[in-house]
Motif scaffolding. Sequence first.
Motif, short mmCIF file in Angstrom:
data_model
loop_
_atom_site.label_atom_id
_atom_site.label_comp_id
_atom_site.label_asym_id
_atom_site.label_seq_id
_atom_site.Cartn_x
_atom_site.Cartn_y
_atom_site.Cartn_z
N GLU A 265 9.69 3.21 73.30
CA GLU A 265 10.42 4.22 72.54
C GLU A 265 11.10 3.65 71.30
O GLU A 265 11.67 4.41 70.50
CB GLU A 265 11.46 4.91 73.44
CG GLU A 265 12.75 4.14 73.67
CD GLU A 265 12.67 3.01 74.69
OE1 GLU A 265 13.73 2.60 75.20
OE2 GLU A 265 11.56 2.51 74.96
N PHE A 266 11.06 2.32 71.09
CA PHE A 266 11.73 1.69 69.95
C PHE A 266 10.75 1.51 68.81
O PHE A 266 9.75 0.80 68.93
CB PHE A 266 12.28 0.32 70.34
CG PHE A 266 13.61 0.35 71.07
CD1 PHE A 266 14.16 1.54 71.52
CD2 PHE A 266 14.30 -0.83 71.31
CE1 PHE A 266 15.38 1.56 72.19
CE2 PHE A 266 15.52 -0.81 71.98
CZ PHE A 266 16.06 0.38 72.42
N ASN B 213 3.21 2.20 70.71
CA ASN B 213 4.14 3.14 71.32
C ASN B 213 3.45 4.43 71.76
O ASN B 213 3.71 4.94 72.86
CB ASN B 213 5.28 3.47 70.35
CG ASN B 213 6.22 2.32 70.13
OD1 ASN B 213 6.03 1.23 70.66
ND2 ASN B 213 7.25 2.54 69.34
N TYR C 187 19.48 7.93 73.77
CA TYR C 187 18.31 7.76 74.62
C TYR C 187 17.61 9.06 75.01
O TYR C 187 16.37 9.13 74.96
CB TYR C 187 18.69 6.97 75.89
CG TYR C 187 18.66 5.48 75.70
CD1 TYR C 187 17.46 4.81 75.42
CD2 TYR C 187 19.81 4.72 75.83
CE1 TYR C 187 17.42 3.44 75.25
CE2 TYR C 187 19.78 3.34 75.67
CZ TYR C 187 18.59 2.71 75.39
OH TYR C 187 18.55 1.35 75.24
N ILE D 178 12.25 1.78 82.08
CA ILE D 178 12.04 1.08 80.81
C ILE D 178 13.13 0.03 80.63
O ILE D 178 14.32 0.35 80.68
CB ILE D 178 12.07 2.06 79.62
CG1 ILE D 178 11.07 3.21 79.79
CG2 ILE D 178 11.82 1.31 78.30
CD1 ILE D 178 9.63 2.80 79.80
N CYS D 179 12.75 -1.21 80.39
CA CYS D 179 13.63 -2.35 80.13
C CYS D 179 14.67 -2.49 81.25
O CYS D 179 14.31 -2.93 82.34
CB CYS D 179 14.27 -2.25 78.75
SG CYS D 179 14.99 -3.83 78.19
N TYR E 161 13.57 9.47 74.16
CA TYR E 161 12.51 9.60 75.17
C TYR E 161 11.81 10.95 75.06
O TYR E 161 10.60 11.04 75.29
CB TYR E 161 13.07 9.39 76.57
CG TYR E 161 13.33 7.93 76.86
CD1 TYR E 161 12.27 7.03 76.98
CD2 TYR E 161 14.62 7.44 76.99
CE1 TYR E 161 12.50 5.68 77.22
CE2 TYR E 161 14.86 6.10 77.22
CZ TYR E 161 13.79 5.22 77.35
OH TYR E 161 14.03 3.89 77.57
N HIS F 239 10.07 -1.83 75.18
CA HIS F 239 10.61 -0.53 74.77
C HIS F 239 9.56 0.27 73.99
O HIS F 239 9.55 0.22 72.75
CB HIS F 239 11.83 -0.73 73.87
CG HIS F 239 13.10 -1.07 74.58
ND1 HIS F 239 13.88 -0.13 75.21
CD2 HIS F 239 13.71 -2.26 74.76
CE1 HIS F 239 14.95 -0.73 75.74
NE2 HIS F 239 14.86 -2.01 75.49
N THR G 162 16.46 4.64 81.97
CA THR G 162 16.42 4.15 80.59
C THR G 162 16.82 2.69 80.46
O THR G 162 17.22 2.04 81.41
CB THR G 162 17.37 4.97 79.70
OG1 THR G 162 18.72 4.58 79.95
CG2 THR G 162 17.22 6.45 79.93
N GLY G 163 16.76 2.23 79.21
CA GLY G 163 17.31 0.94 78.84
C GLY G 163 18.83 0.94 78.85
O GLY G 163 19.48 1.99 79.02
#
Length: 231
Positions: free
Chosen positions: A174-175, A209, A22, A93-94, A26, A172, A60-61
């Motif tokens: 970032e995904f 994104n 992560y 996020i998430c 990020y 997400h 974070t997630g």
Amino acid sequence: MLIGILQCGHIPPELQPHTGDYPEIYAKLLEGHGFQFAHWAVCDMEFPNSIDAADGWLVTGSRYAAYSDEPWIEPLEQIIRAVYAAPKPMVGICFGHQVIAQALGGKVEQSEKGWGVGRQEYLWGNEVVALNAWHQDQVVEPPREAVTISSNKFCEHAAFLYGDKILSVQAHPEFDRKMIQGLINVRGGTVPEARLAYAQKMLDAPVDNARLGNDIADFFKAERDWQEADA
């Protein structure tokens, strides 16, 4: 500006050689905006000594549920409340979206709608924004201070603003394609086959994104009256 990443989980180890964990993901999402980063793996009981250890914070997630009895969740919620009260800018996020809401008086639960995986489209103001998602928990009761700024039929509360203090997003940003393909491969066993098939089908469809990365960076860097008062 130093962004403190409160890491609430780890990318599956099978994927990390290709994606990073992560903190790296990020940093990539927010590259080009002049940020520096530090991170604390709160999921491994690593916590900052003070909320002043960073200028802004990112939660974070995680594969964990915000309402679970993991020993690090309550200390994390204490940090969230302290950052909100300080205040300092914070992004979730998430899982971060969910645990911030929970820490500030909202309710999170496993949705009866099941899993949302892969590319999803959200109404964001007057625009449609596409992002990848991977979750079955949702915020079902927002905190009093939260204003819902994004939603779709599957996820009523897909993003919140808490004044100019917190921005949080259920999806997400970032995904990327590689991450979703990896999650399908290594964590798809609990997801219904039809939803995995949808995620696989949509792998090459465009997502926003970069736009969300810019929005998050702008949120962190925004001038705020309370920051000027503290100067």
